[in-house]
Design a protein around this motif. Structure first.
Motif, PDB file in Angstrom:
ATOM      1  N   ALA A   1       0.943  -1.180   0.045  1.00 26.24           N
ATOM      2  CA  ALA A   1      -0.130  -0.109   0.021  1.00 26.24           C
ATOM      3  C   ALA A   1       0.801   1.196   0.024  1.00 26.24           C
ATOM      4  CB  ALA A   1      -0.969   0.070   1.194  1.00 26.24           C
ATOM      5  N   ARG A   2       2.100   1.181   0.964  1.00 22.58           N
ATOM      6  CA  ARG A   2       2.807   2.321   1.025  1.00 22.58           C
ATOM      7  C   ARG A   2       3.464   2.677  -0.621  1.00 22.58           C
ATOM      8  NH1 ARG A   2       4.064   0.682   6.392  1.00 22.58           N
ATOM      9  NH2 ARG A   2       5.600  -0.460   5.515  1.00 22.58           N
ATOM     10  N   SER A   3       3.850   1.671  -1.199  1.00 25.70           N
ATOM     11  CA  SER A   3       4.506   1.670  -2.615  1.00 25.70           C
ATOM     12  C   SER A   3       3.508   2.361  -3.748  1.00 25.70           C
ATOM     13  CB  SER A   3       5.078   0.254  -3.157  1.00 25.70           C
ATOM     14  OG  SER A   3       3.761  -0.450  -3.491  1.00 25.70           O
ATOM     15  N   THR A   4       2.251   2.252  -3.711  1.00 22.39           N
ATOM     16  CA  THR A   4       1.500   2.696  -4.484  1.00 22.39           C
ATOM     17  C   THR A   4       1.470   4.149  -4.298  1.00 22.39           C
ATOM     18  OG1 THR A   4      -0.392   2.624  -3.195  1.00 22.39           O
ATOM     19  CG2 THR A   4      -0.023   0.676  -4.478  1.00 22.39           C
ATOM     20  N   GLN A   5       1.934   4.754  -3.141  1.00 22.83           N
ATOM     21  CA  GLN A   5       1.886   6.398  -3.102  1.00 22.83           C
ATOM     22  C   GLN A   5       3.061   6.892  -3.623  1.00 22.83           C
ATOM     23  OE1 GLN A   5       1.005   6.739   1.170  1.00 22.83           O
ATOM     24  NE2 GLN A   5      -0.636   5.432   1.009  1.00 22.83           N
ATOM     25  N   ARG A   6       4.274   6.034  -3.962  1.00 22.94           N
ATOM     26  CA  ARG A   6       5.425   6.532  -4.411  1.00 22.94           C
ATOM     27  C   ARG A   6       5.291   6.560  -5.808  1.00 22.94           C
ATOM     28  NH1 ARG A   6       7.689   2.721  -0.506  1.00 22.94           N
ATOM     29  NH2 ARG A   6       8.382   1.454  -2.275  1.00 22.94           N
ATOM     30  N   ARG A   7       5.850   7.606  -6.528  1.00 21.05           N
ATOM     31  CA  ARG A   7       6.133   7.521  -7.871  1.00 21.05           C
ATOM     32  C   ARG A   7       7.550   7.404  -8.470  1.00 21.05           C
ATOM     33  NH1 ARG A   7       1.393   7.515  -6.768  1.00 21.05           N
ATOM     34  NH2 ARG A   7      -0.332   9.099  -7.548  1.00 21.05           N
ATOM     35  N   GLY A   8       8.091   6.450  -8.008  1.00 22.56           N
ATOM     36  CA  GLY A   8       9.300   6.128  -8.395  1.00 22.56           C
ATOM     37  C   GLY A   8       9.502   5.526  -9.851  1.00 22.56           C
ATOM     38  N   ARG A   9      10.588   5.589 -10.199  1.00 21.34           N
ATOM     39  CA  ARG A   9      10.934   4.772 -11.326  1.00 21.34           C
ATOM     40  C   ARG A   9      12.133   3.695 -11.314  1.00 21.34           C
ATOM     41  NH1 ARG A   9      12.884   9.360 -15.485  1.00 21.34           N
ATOM     42  NH2 ARG A   9      12.806   7.549 -17.014  1.00 21.34           N
ATOM     43  N   GLY A  10      12.005   2.596 -12.011  1.00 18.24           N
ATOM     44  CA  GLY A  10      13.033   1.693 -11.870  1.00 18.24           C
ATOM     45  C   GLY A  10      14.349   2.153 -11.719  1.00 18.24           C
ATOM     46  N   ARG A  11      14.980   1.689 -10.723  1.00 20.44           N
ATOM     47  CA  ARG A  11      16.442   2.298 -10.383  1.00 20.44           C
ATOM     48  C   ARG A  11      17.109   0.960  -9.963  1.00 20.44           C
ATOM     49  NH1 ARG A  11      16.980   2.086  -4.913  1.00 20.44           N
ATOM     50  NH2 ARG A  11      15.182   1.830  -3.558  1.00 20.44           N
ATOM     51  N   ARG A  12      18.566   1.176 -10.159  1.00 28.58           N
ATOM     52  CA  ARG A  12      19.385   0.268  -9.564  1.00 28.58           C
ATOM     53  C   ARG A  12      20.160   0.730  -8.310  1.00 28.58           C
ATOM     54  NH1 ARG A  12      21.344  -4.397 -11.817  1.00 28.58           N
ATOM     55  NH2 ARG A  12      20.158  -4.087 -13.680  1.00 28.58           N
ATOM     56  N   PRO A  13      19.774   0.207  -7.403  1.00 29.14           N
ATOM     57  CA  PRO A  13      20.577   0.630  -6.140  1.00 29.14           C
ATOM     58  C   PRO A  13      22.003   0.506  -6.160  1.00 29.14           C
ATOM     59  CG  PRO A  13      18.610  -0.828  -5.579  1.00 29.14           C
ATOM     60  CD  PRO A  13      19.008  -1.001  -7.004  1.00 29.14           C
ATOM     61  N   ALA A  14      22.477   1.028  -4.993  1.00 30.72           N
ATOM     62  CA  ALA A  14      24.145   1.001  -4.834  1.00 30.72           C
ATOM     63  C   ALA A  14      24.331  -0.531  -4.614  1.00 30.72           C
ATOM     64  CB  ALA A  14      24.477   1.804  -3.855  1.00 30.72           C
ATOM     65  N   PRO A  15      25.597  -1.013  -5.118  1.00 36.49           N
ATOM     66  CA  PRO A  15      25.905  -2.186  -4.842  1.00 36.49           C
ATOM     67  C   PRO A  15      26.193  -2.486  -3.475  1.00 36.49           C
ATOM     68  CG  PRO A  15      27.444  -1.224  -6.613  1.00 36.49           C
ATOM     69  CD  PRO A  15      26.583  -0.049  -5.811  1.00 36.49           C
ATOM     70  N   GLU A  16      25.639  -3.967  -3.015  1.00 34.34           N
ATOM     71  CA  GLU A  16      25.624  -4.390  -1.655  1.00 34.34           C
ATOM     72  C   GLU A  16      27.073  -4.789  -1.318  1.00 34.34           C
ATOM     73  OE1 GLU A  16      21.751  -6.053  -0.438  1.00 34.34           O
ATOM     74  OE2 GLU A  16      22.597  -6.941  -2.004  1.00 34.34           O
ATOM     75  N   ARG A  17      27.692  -4.320  -0.223  1.00 32.09           N
ATOM     76  CA  ARG A  17      28.946  -4.785   0.345  1.00 32.09           C
ATOM     77  C   ARG A  17      29.101  -5.413   1.546  1.00 32.09           C
ATOM     78  NH1 ARG A  17      29.704  -0.020  -2.894  1.00 32.09           N
ATOM     79  NH2 ARG A  17      31.319  -0.035  -4.461  1.00 32.09           N
ATOM     80  N   VAL A  18      29.967  -6.122   1.944  1.00 27.05           N
ATOM     81  CA  VAL A  18      30.044  -6.862   3.207  1.00 27.05           C
ATOM     82  C   VAL A  18      30.984  -5.720   4.036  1.00 27.05           C
ATOM     83  CG1 VAL A  18      31.240  -8.806   4.541  1.00 27.05           C
ATOM     84  CG2 VAL A  18      30.098  -9.059   2.277  1.00 27.05           C
ATOM     85  N   THR A  19      30.143  -5.402   4.900  1.00 20.36           N
ATOM     86  CA  THR A  19      30.905  -4.592   6.045  1.00 20.36           C
ATOM     87  C   THR A  19      31.880  -5.091   6.988  1.00 20.36           C
ATOM     88  OG1 THR A  19      29.328  -4.769   7.996  1.00 20.36           O
ATOM     89  CG2 THR A  19      28.824  -3.084   6.245  1.00 20.36           C
ATOM     90  N   GLU A  20      32.911  -4.300   7.322  1.00 14.27           N
ATOM     91  CA  GLU A  20      34.052  -4.706   8.546  1.00 14.27           C
ATOM     92  C   GLU A  20      33.478  -5.298   9.321  1.00 14.27           C
ATOM     93  OE1 GLU A  20      37.759  -3.278  10.950  1.00 14.27           O
ATOM     94  OE2 GLU A  20      36.829  -1.979   9.678  1.00 14.27           O
ATOM     95  N   ALA A  21      32.446  -5.176   9.972  1.00 11.99           N
ATOM     96  CA  ALA A  21      31.710  -5.757  11.444  1.00 11.99           C
ATOM     97  C   ALA A  21      30.923  -7.244  10.877  1.00 11.99           C
ATOM     98  CB  ALA A  21      30.596  -4.924  11.797  1.00 11.99           C
ATOM     99  N   THR A  22      30.587  -7.063   9.752  1.00 15.68           N
ATOM    100  CA  THR A  22      29.729  -8.554   9.069  1.00 15.68           C
ATOM    101  C   THR A  22      31.168  -9.363   8.897  1.00 15.68           C
ATOM    102  OG1 THR A  22      28.086  -7.384   8.260  1.00 15.68           O
ATOM    103  CG2 THR A  22      28.497  -9.669   7.333  1.00 15.68           C
ATOM    104  N   GLY A  23      32.149  -8.957   8.038  1.00 15.85           N
ATOM    105  CA  GLY A  23      33.313  -9.790   7.848  1.00 15.85           C
ATOM    106  C   GLY A  23      33.805 -10.505   9.194  1.00 15.85           C
ATOM    107  N   GLN A  24      33.790  -9.508  10.212  1.00 17.43           N
ATOM    108  CA  GLN A  24      34.457  -9.871  11.469  1.00 17.43           C
ATOM    109  C   GLN A  24      33.682 -11.153  11.983  1.00 17.43           C
ATOM    110  OE1 GLN A  24      34.835  -6.584  13.888  1.00 17.43           O
ATOM    111  NE2 GLN A  24      36.608  -5.716  12.912  1.00 17.43           N
ATOM    112  N   LEU A  25      32.475 -10.822  11.979  1.00 16.35           N
ATOM    113  CA  LEU A  25      31.460 -11.957  12.419  1.00 16.35           C
ATOM    114  C   LEU A  25      31.567 -13.314  11.691  1.00 16.35           C
ATOM    115  CD1 LEU A  25      28.786 -12.810  14.412  1.00 16.35           C
ATOM    116  CD2 LEU A  25      27.430 -11.656  12.917  1.00 16.35           C
ATOM    117  N   LEU A  26      31.609 -13.067  10.304  1.00 18.77           N
ATOM    118  CA  LEU A  26      31.807 -14.287   9.607  1.00 18.77           C
ATOM    119  C   LEU A  26      33.194 -15.203   9.881  1.00 18.77           C
ATOM    120  CD1 LEU A  26      30.527 -15.440   6.902  1.00 18.77           C
ATOM    121  CD2 LEU A  26      32.108 -14.452   5.520  1.00 18.77           C
ATOM    122  N   ASP A  27      34.250 -14.392   9.997  1.00 19.33           N
ATOM    123  CA  ASP A  27      35.419 -14.850  10.577  1.00 19.33           C
ATOM    124  C   ASP A  27      35.306 -15.763  12.077  1.00 19.33           C
ATOM    125  OD1 ASP A  27      36.766 -14.027   8.209  1.00 19.33           O
ATOM    126  OD2 ASP A  27      37.594 -12.442   9.481  1.00 19.33           O
TER     127      ASP A  27
END
Length: 295
Positions: free
Chosen positions: A90-116
């Motif tokens: 319902a919220r998305s119907t109120q937006r007038r957005g256009r197809g977009r490509r979000p910024a690339p996802e990256r592994v943060t330092e904190a996430t990398g430490q948790l993975l290790d």
């Protein structure tokens, strides 16, 4: 994935799955051309006018209040994930957005430490669309040992879990109850699509999977949503045989999350994970001067 279309399709799909006898709506023995509730019956259960509900389902009403949405959710007997999904749509119907490509996802330092820190547990880092951004050695061995472990470090070659589940024969064979895993993957993608219908990368992924997999296309059209926080799966691993694991998503705020696989202590499945760690461990380097092939 236009927001208005998604909202209407979701409401119609859920309405068609509710039988009148399930919600106490009398039919007086009449034969119906289509299954499920009629719009006016659903509107009556939700306490809104039939004309208003019809406009909402047709994408012509873009200002439904949270209270009205909750009333419709109750009438449709939605669970909590589905109720939140309805609000997102319902919220998305109120937006007038256009197809977009979000910024690339990256592994943060904190996430990398948790993975290790999870070196003894199979773990992978998953982006919001299911892209595998990183994995530890056991995570790679359990979920995708047939793939190049370095693929996650090359953005153009990163595997996508939805793509693996639907298009990769190894991954399909890995799950004893493949349909359950597949529905969970699609349900999670539906949630993401509701939160950001203008995500061009998600559009491309859904389009590719729909074109290449009839199973995906059918499940996507079903409009079921599912939050995959915790799930138990029976797996058939080619190296260590059958095992049962609990897959859990460790969410720590916006951004990629870590998915881990654990097994009950003392169980054959825990033994299988230990064996997997042993058979996939890198060979110990020989001492300087020790001839190859000697102890």
């Amino acid at each position: 994935m236009n927001g208005k279309v998604q909202l209407g399709d979701f409401l119609q799909a859920r309405r068609s799955r509710l039988r009148p006898d399930e919600v106490g709506v009398p039919t007086y023995g009449e034969r119906r051309r289509v299954p499920g509730l009629r719009r006016e019956e659903l509107a009556l259960l939700a306490g809104v006018s039939a004309s208003y509900y019809t406009r909402l389902e047709q994408g012509q009403s873009l200002n439904a209040s949270p209270e009205v949405l909750d009333a419709i959710a109750r009438a449709l007997r939605l669970d909590e994930s589905e109720r939140l999904h309805l609000h997102d749509l319902a919220r998305s119907t109120q937006r007038r957005g256009r197809g977009r490509r979000p910024a690339p996802e990256r592994v943060t330092e904190a996430t990398g430490q948790l993975l290790d820190a999870l070196s003894d547990v199979p773990a992978i880092v998953i982006g919001r669309r299911g892209d595998v951004l990183a994995w530890n050695r056991l995570g790679h061995a359990l979920f995708a040992g047939h793939l190049d472990p370095g693929a996650v470090d090359r953005p153009a070659e990163r595997p996508n879990m939805a793509g693996l589940v639907f298009l990769d024969a190894h991954t399909r064979d890995l799950y004893a109850d493949w349909p359950s895993k597949a529905r969970a993957v699609v349900g999670n993608l539906r949630l993401v699509a509701g939160q950001d219908p203008d995500d061009a990368a998600l559009h491309a992924l859904v389009g590719e999977l729909s074109a290449k997999s009839e199973d995906f296309a059918a499940m996507w059209a079903d409009h079921r949503v599912k939050a995959c926080a915790v799930a138990v799966y029976e797996m058939r691993h080619p190296l260590v045989g059958p095992l049962t694991v609990t897959q859990q998503t460790l969410s720590h705020g916006p951004g990629p999350n870590i998915v881990v696989a654990t097994a009950e202590a003392g169980s054959p499945s825990r033994t299988a994970l230990t064996l997997l760690a042993q058979v996939t461990a890198p060979a110990a380097p020989a001492w300087p001067g020790t001839p190859v092939g000697t102890a």
